[in-house]
Design a protein around this motif. Structure first.
Motif, PDB file in Angstrom:
ATOM      1  N   ILE A 168       0.728  -1.214   0.060  1.00 37.01           N
ATOM      2  CA  ILE A 168       0.034   0.060  -0.064  1.00 37.01           C
ATOM      3  C   ILE A 168       0.877   1.148  -0.145  1.00 37.01           C
ATOM      4  N   LEU A 200      -3.648   7.807   1.532  1.00 41.80           N
ATOM      5  CA  LEU A 200      -3.893   6.391   1.611  1.00 41.80           C
ATOM      6  C   LEU A 200      -5.492   5.996   1.516  1.00 41.80           C
ATOM      7  N   ILE A 247      -8.923  -2.967   1.381  1.00 39.97           N
ATOM      8  CA  ILE A 247      -7.685  -3.147   1.224  1.00 39.97           C
ATOM      9  C   ILE A 247      -7.108  -3.743   2.489  1.00 39.97           C
ATOM     10  N   TYR A 248      -7.733  -3.108   3.647  1.00 37.19           N
ATOM     11  CA  TYR A 248      -7.208  -3.311   5.063  1.00 37.19           C
ATOM     12  C   TYR A 248      -7.761  -4.499   5.516  1.00 37.19           C
ATOM     13  N   SER A 297      -0.936   2.497   7.554  1.00 36.48           N
ATOM     14  CA  SER A 297      -1.577   1.396   7.114  1.00 36.48           C
ATOM     15  C   SER A 297      -1.770  -0.072   8.114  1.00 36.48           C
TER      16      SER A 297
END
Length: 228
Positions: free
Chosen positions: A122, A133, A140-141, A194
């Protein structure tokens, strides 16, 4: 797997890696013992802590990428980003089958796993600062649905100044990405944010600045509180 497959004509090791994946059972199940992942940037004391925790809990210590592929790490690190990412991602699936097997017999401590693969990807893909972000709770997390999920993920953190001090004291060989972390505090911030946005499971943050013994105590107490 598709990316690694396309590499086989010019990277013979890619074929060997796919052979290892083929040997992994398709659906791996975690055993009855807890699986604890310890994450952290270089020089947060991760290697020392993982070893000490494994000794204290009489646990098996595994790492991602696992030993069976880590001899090719340097080779894949020199490849373009998409190939490098595929190598680290597949490494997680290979280590998952080791975790499944070992967690039927004893607790398992894993030195890095999916979260580090994802956070570095990322941070690399998103240009500009932290504000670019994907927002918190973005898909995506989320943990991949087909990858064995640990019971607990601990993220060791130290201040940037303390990290620099430790890195200079060690004089270690660093991966290209670790060198990037030093050179580029924006990249490091993106990695850290992230990590903090990862979900299912989220990372529990552990301050790794105090003495080795204190950090070990804090980690063991979190494991005791969260793994039954």
């Amino acid at each position: 797997m598709d990316v690694v497959l396309q590499c086989t004509p010019f990277i013979p090791e890619a074929r060997a890696m796919l052979d290892l994946v083929d040997q992994c059972p398709e659906h791996v199940q975690k055993g009855k013992f807890p699986v604890i992942v310890i994450e952290g940037l270089d020089a947060t004391g991760k290697t020392t802590v993982t070893q000490s925790v494994a000794d204290s809990l009489k646990a098996v210590l595994l790492k991602s990428p696992p030993d069976c592929v880590s001899q090719w790490r340097k080779l894949f690190d020199d490849e373009p980003t998409i190939i490098r990412r595929a190598f680290y991602s597949l490494g997680n699936y290979i280590v998952a089958s080791e975790i499944a097997k070992e967690s039927t017999k004893s607790p398992v401590i894993v030195d890095r796993y999916w979260h580090s693969t994802a956070t570095y990807a990322i941070a690399t893909e998103v240009s500009g600062g932290v504000q670019h972000l994907p927002p918190a709770h973005h898909p995506i997390y989320q943990w991949p649905t087909d990858l064995l999920r640990p019971d607990l993920v601990l993220l060791l953190t130290v201040s940037p100044e303390e990290r620099m001090k430790r890195i200079q004291a060690r004089g270690i060989d660093r991966t290209r990405e670790e060198a990037e972390l030093e050179a580029n505090s924006i990249f490091r911030q993106k990695v850290e944010v992230s990590y903090q946005r990862m979900e299912m499971p989220a990372c529990l943050v552990v301050d790794a600045s105090p003495s080795r013994e204190e950090v070990l105590r804090a980690v063991l107490s979190l494991i005791q509180d969260n793994c039954h």
